[in-house]
Enzyme design. Structure first.
Site, PDB file in Angstrom:
ATOM      1  N   GLY A 232     -14.354   1.506  -0.816  1.00  0.00           N
ATOM      2  CA  GLY A 232     -13.329   2.639  -0.459  1.00  0.00           C
ATOM      3  C   GLY A 232     -12.115   2.402  -0.579  1.00  0.00           C
ATOM      4  NE  ARG A 233     -11.035  -4.050  -0.540  1.00  0.00           N
ATOM      5  CZ  ARG A 233     -12.184  -4.055  -0.090  1.00  0.00           C
ATOM      6  NH1 ARG A 233     -12.695  -3.209   0.288  1.00  0.00           N
ATOM      7  NH2 ARG A 233     -12.727  -5.120  -0.401  1.00  0.00           N
TER       8      ARG A 233
ATOM      9  CE  LYS B 225     -19.899   2.650  -1.986  1.00  0.00           C
ATOM     10  NZ  LYS B 225     -19.370   1.124  -2.390  1.00  0.00           N
TER      11      LYS B 225
ATOM     12  CD  GLU C 264     -14.472   4.487  12.790  1.00  0.00           C
ATOM     13  OE1 GLU C 264     -13.593   3.458  13.161  1.00  0.00           O
ATOM     14  OE2 GLU C 264     -15.270   4.853  12.417  1.00  0.00           O
TER      15      GLU C 264
ATOM     16  CE  LYS D  62     -17.218   0.707   9.216  1.00  0.00           C
ATOM     17  NZ  LYS D  62     -17.518   1.157   7.840  1.00  0.00           N
TER      18      LYS D  62
ATOM     19  CG  HIS E 103      19.623   1.929   9.820  1.00  0.00           C
ATOM     20  ND1 HIS E 103      21.172   1.850  10.240  1.00  0.00           N
ATOM     21  CD2 HIS E 103      19.831   2.457   8.661  1.00  0.00           C
ATOM     22  CE1 HIS E 103      22.007   2.397   9.326  1.00  0.00           C
ATOM     23  NE2 HIS E 103      21.186   2.851   8.235  1.00  0.00           N
TER      24      HIS E 103
ATOM     25  CD  GLU F 278     -11.353  -2.828   4.075  1.00  0.00           C
ATOM     26  OE1 GLU F 278     -10.924  -2.429   5.256  1.00  0.00           O
ATOM     27  OE2 GLU F 278     -11.763  -1.980   3.237  1.00  0.00           O
TER      28      GLU F 278
END
Length: 569
Positions: free
Chosen positions: A285-286, A224, A230, A530, A402, A371
């Site tokens: 973002g999410r 964005k 990263e 960050k 399992h 978030e």
């Protein structure tokens, strides 16, 4: 949708949203005291209509909350609490595009991204719908060009491989959708191969690039702000790899597109103007897969199926906006989540999709819900006096049966479970889908009824157990049951149903936020990490004074990490 002013900082004057929820609803406190020790099986016995009363439908969906530790009177009280919290106002404000993100003075525009083209979206006097429409048209054009092998790289070869470089919302949503909806054999039929790189760990990028043909690879750099550490590190690594593989640095632009609000930074990276896809500032973002962040979905699956996802999400938007609370799925699930967390004290929620295609859903929901609602203050800065969100985790069924289902059935804690079950398979293979659905329903039943001493004793006596050996065998096999769950049945997992499912969880998250009075659209805790990473990175690179102001543990760890790195050279 006409916007440009901020919504009020609390639901209404009479009900400040940072107030203690117990104080707002003593009836719910009494209901919790009544239901917390109750056996769920007894609630079914007392009310033969319980399964019907506590099940809800929408289109062909069926949502059953009758195995939750709730009853009809308590649910009615929760819905009344939602009314007192002025939820109807907040829903209207969300869809009107009002500036609900008060800490950043922005609207939350993700519903507008999937609204029909005719809907106007006016922010501060500007209709941003025009830009959204133009971006969708450009996305569709690029998707068609790549799938028709018309987009070529620097050497003139068609693009056949896509690598999406992003993290968080720029990765989780698109990756989930591509995993969920990609069909076997699509690549041979024209769909490009796709990979996702999110982690700054060099192994993630290196392993991905090892499977790529540089001349036929397109990188989508999704950030964005176009400053995400990263993502930029991985994008720069991809560019250096292309330069080595193709033997040039000047002709790499055909191998990159950007999705960002920072057009200038994308240009400076070397993107061509026509290859920069903007996203609105009011799209977090999410919540962004519906925007140009979904470009990788459109390229992998084709524009038609991406458009069907938008249609499914918009259908859920209409349901959320228009349906009375007692039949409104996001509202029902939102108040129930609040009930489990606040009144019953459950600090966790497990999500188990019985569909291999939805294996990434728990990770997606972790970001969406934690978030958004992992906050300790209200939107007006007051300290919360109640938990704001349960931890969300899970895995795909039947694999998880399992693994952690042992803990769910016989552990010392009750943790509510959500089963998400597409009933029909897109690609049937023998009786496997029937067995999958049977396992989901049986696990929900097992959590409810358990396995008790009388039945175990009869079974083990028949096998020859006796005395202390019998009692030990009973104790080891006993499952207490009486553990809560919700089951969501979908007719099948297709683009429309996936879009609706993701929108359902977005709106449910919003309902929870309103009940707690928090802002679900900022994430300042993410920003802190960050910020602190920059001086640590500088110290690891050799700036001995970069962490002088840090705590002793951090300074020591930096020193040890530098020493270990030097030993490996």
């Amino acid at each position: 949708m006409r916007v440009g002013h901020a919504a009020p900082a609390s639901g209404n004057a009479e009900t400040p949203m940072h107030a203690n929820l117990d104080a707002q609803s003593p009836d719910l406190t009494a209901a919790a005291q009544r239901l917390r020790p109750a056996r769920l099986a007894d609630l079914f016995a007392q009310d033969p209509e319980r399964a019907r009363r506590l099940s809800f439908g929408w289109n062909d969906w069926h949502v059953d909350v009758s195995k939750e530790r709730i009853d009809a009177p308590a649910l009615a009280q929760l819905l009344q609490l939602a009314t007192q919290a002025n939820l109807a106002h907040w829903i209207a404000a969300l869809f009107a595009g009002e500036k609900l993100n008060l800490s950043e003075q922005r609207p939350a525009l993700h519903p507008a991204l999937r609204a029909p083209d005719a809907d106007a979206v006016v922010v501060d006097g500007v209709d941003v719908a025009a830009e959204m429409r133009a971006t969708r048209e450009r996305m569709a054009t690029l998707a068609t060009a790549i799938r028709d092998r018309q987009r070529v790289g620097a050497t003139g070869r068609p693009i056949t491989q896509i690598v999406n470089i992003g993290i968080g919302g720029s990765d989780l949503g698109p990756r989930l959708c591509c995993d969920a909806l990609a069909d076997p054999g699509e690549t041979a039929a024209g769909s490009p191969e796709i990979a996702f790189v999110s982690n700054v760990d060099p192994a993630h990028l290196a392993r991905t690039l090892a499977r790529c043909d540089a001349a036929a690879t397109l990188f989508i750099v999704t950030s964005k702000t176009f400053t995400t550490q990263e993502t930029l590190a991985n994008a720069q690594g991809a560019r250096a790899w292309l330069a080595r593989e193709l033997g040039a640095t000047a002709g790499l632009a055909p191998h990159f597109v950007a999705v960002t609000t920072n057009v200038g930074a994308a240009r400076a990276f070397g993107m061509r103007e026509d290859d920069i896809f903007p996203m609105a500032e009011g799209v977090g973002g999410r919540y962004s897969l519906w925007s140009a962040v979904g470009l990788s979905i459109a390229l992998r699956l084709g524009w038609r199926r991406f458009a069907e996802m938008l249609e499914g999400a918009h259908a859920m938007d209409l349901h959320f906006r228009q349906t009375p609370f007692p039949r409104n799925l996001p509202v029902i699930l939102g108040v129930l989540a609040c009930w489990n967390t606040r009144w019953l004290g459950h600090s966790q929620r497990v999500v188990v999709p019985y569909a291999q295609a939805l294996a990434r859903l728990p990770a997606y929901l972790q970001q969406l819900q934690l978030e958004s609602n992992g906050k300790s203050v209200t939107r007006d800065g007051a300290a919360l006096r109640a938990p704001s969100a349960a931890a969300v985790w899970g895995d795909v069924g039947t694999d998880s049966q399992h693994a952690f289902f042992q803990w769910l059935h016989q552990g010392t804690q009750e943790v509510p479970v959500e089963f998400i079950v597409p009933v029909r398979a897109r690609h049937p293979l023998g009786d496997q889908q029937r067995l999958l659905v049977a396992n989901a329903l049986a696990q929900a039943q097992a959590l409810l009824v358990g396995r008790h001493d009388d039945a175990l004793r009869k079974e083990l006596l028949a096998q020859g157990y006796a005395g202390t050996q019998l009692e030990a065998a009973i104790a080891a096999r006993r499952c207490p049951g009486n553990r809560a769950s919700t089951t969501i049945l979908l007719p099948q997992l297709d683009a429309r149903n996936l879009g609706a499912l993701l929108a359902l969880y977005e709106h449910r998250t919003f309902v929870e936020a309103i009940l707690y009075g928090i802002n679900p659209f900022d994430q300042w805790g993410v920003e802190l990490g960050k910020t602190l990473a920059k001086p640590v990175a500088a110290a690891l690179a050799g700036d001995a004074h970069a962490v002088d102001g840090a705590d002793a543990s951090t300074r020591t760890l930096v020193e040890k990490a530098r020493a270990l790195a030097a030993d490996g050279r």
